[in-house]
Design a protein around this motif. Structure first.
Motif, PDB file in Angstrom:
ATOM      1  N   PHE A 125      72.464 -15.601 -25.733  1.00 19.98           N
ATOM      2  CA  PHE A 125      72.498 -14.265 -26.322  1.00 19.98           C
ATOM      3  C   PHE A 125      71.673 -14.218 -27.594  1.00 19.98           C
ATOM      4  O   PHE A 125      71.518 -15.229 -28.301  1.00 19.98           O
ATOM      5  N   HIS A 180      76.138  -8.198 -25.803  1.00 21.18           N
ATOM      6  CA  HIS A 180      77.343  -9.034 -25.782  1.00 21.18           C
ATOM      7  C   HIS A 180      78.476  -8.308 -25.055  1.00 21.18           C
ATOM      8  O   HIS A 180      79.186  -8.899 -24.233  1.00 21.18           O
ATOM      9  N   HIS A 234      75.687  -5.634 -30.838  1.00 14.64           N
ATOM     10  CA  HIS A 234      76.723  -6.167 -29.942  1.00 14.64           C
ATOM     11  C   HIS A 234      76.669  -5.569 -28.537  1.00 14.64           C
ATOM     12  O   HIS A 234      77.496  -5.912 -27.698  1.00 14.64           O
ATOM     13  N   PRO A 240      74.233 -12.134 -32.900  1.00 13.61           N
ATOM     14  CA  PRO A 240      75.085 -10.939 -32.898  1.00 13.61           C
ATOM     15  C   PRO A 240      74.798  -9.958 -34.026  1.00 13.61           C
ATOM     16  O   PRO A 240      75.164  -8.781 -33.936  1.00 13.61           O
ATOM     17  N   GLU A 245      74.494 -18.490 -28.772  1.00  9.67           N
ATOM     18  CA  GLU A 245      73.875 -17.394 -29.511  1.00  9.67           C
ATOM     19  C   GLU A 245      72.777 -17.995 -30.385  1.00  9.67           C
ATOM     20  O   GLU A 245      73.036 -18.937 -31.154  1.00  9.67           O
TER      21      GLU A 245
END
Length: 329
Positions: free
Chosen positions: A7, A17, A14, A10, A37
């Motif tokens: 990912f 996610h 988001h 963050p 992440e």
């Protein structure tokens, strides 16, 4: 089967996610899943280098590596192992006017990732067709986003006198300005989720809109916003998918949205479509929905049926089949 999900940081946002969290929760019962992440937020060369080093260190020849979006360029670190890339939309190209930035994005976010990835998942036919208009490839597969099962049908008496209109998002593409102008002289309460800028605040005051505003909500708080609303307003100018459409449908609320792709594809026949560039079109939709009970209830019923296409079990099954086919190669 082992799947490594990568990912973006963050701090960038988001939304990706949130979409994949729903899916991973379902897949975690049958797959061996690890989530990573990347460390850097930016997209400057030093950030790209650091994120690629991070990704390279997590490389595992026994796993399928799934880049979930936004960090397409880290695929460079995954040459030689099995990879899946999800492309949500091409806003990173479509909205870039600087020719140098556009060339950079085309090379490192589209061309090279498409060459390196074994499979590329597009979340809509619109995204797939947009990619194919730029690069010819046989690696593309459409798998829609899954709607979070926390969104469930919740019965509510429609407030015909002063409906609560839920508007999610305040970015340029969410079309809040046109919404505000279209609501002039329509009795309602506009509930806005997202940070408002000065121009939007001025417009709300100028058009004397009764409104309230919240931002940085939890998933549970967002779910309650849908439940407490009467109308879901989503007349976007540009979308890669349009999650509020199916979240509203699954909650059992009337959805007013744009007659553009991929929203048409996502909404099916379970929404009221408008021209997002026309205040009159949006205003007419509000008036029709508020005054015509039979019409409103019919659209809501069609929306509930449409939302079933995006159930997490249905979408997870498609991903398992994709991973299994890739593991065999």
């Amino acid at each position: 089967m082992k799947i490594n999900y990568f990912f973006r940081n963050p701090k960038v946002g988001h939304s990706i996610h949130r979409v994949f969290r729903t899916l991973i929760k379902e897949l975690d019962t049958t797959l061996d899943i690890t989530i990573y992440e990347v460390s850097c937020v930016g997209s400057m060369p030093i950030d790209v280098l650091k994120n690629n080093i991070f990704t390279y260190k997590k490389k595992n020849k026994h796993a399928i590596h799934h880049i979930t979006g936004h960090i397409h360029d880290v695929l460079i670190a995954l040459i030689g192992v099995k990879t899946v890339l999800t492309i949500h939309d091409l806003v990173f190209l479509d909205n870039v006017k600087n020719p140098f930035k556009r060339c950079y994005k085309w090379l490192f976010w589209l061309y090279l990732p498409l060459k390196i990835a074994d499979k590329v998942v597009c979340i809509s036919d619109q995204t797939k067709n947009n990619i194919l208009s730029k690069i010819k490839t046989d690696k593309l597969e459409v798998i829609h986003n899954a709607v979070d099962p926390i969104f469930k049908f919740s019965k509510k008496s429609f407030n015909q006198e002063r409906p609560v209109i839920l508007h999610i998002g305040t970015g340029w593409n969410k079309n809040l300005d046109k919404t505000i102008k279209a609501l002039e002289e329509i009795p309602c309460h506009l509930r806005i989720i997202g940070t408002l800028n000065e121009l939007q605040l001025q417009l709300l005051k100028m058009y004397n809109i009764d409104y309230s505003n919240r931002f940085n909500l939890t998933d549970e708080e967002i779910r309650l916003e849908y439940i407490n609303s009467d109308i879901i307003n989503f007349p976007s100018l540009y979308e890669g998918f349009g999650m509020p459409v199916i979240e509203g449908q699954q909650t059992g609320r009337i959805v007013i949205t744009s007659k553009i792709e991929p929203i048409i594809e996502v909404a099916g026949n379970g929404a009221v479509f408008v021209d997002p560039t026309s205040e009159k079109s949006i205003s007419r939709a509000y008036k029709k929905v508020i005054t015509d009970n039979v019409y409103r209830l019919d659209i809501i019923e069609k929306g509930l049926v449409n939302a079933k296409r995006f159930s997490v079990k249905n979408i997870a099954k498609q991903y398992v089949e994709l991973y299994q086919n890739l593991a065999k190669t």
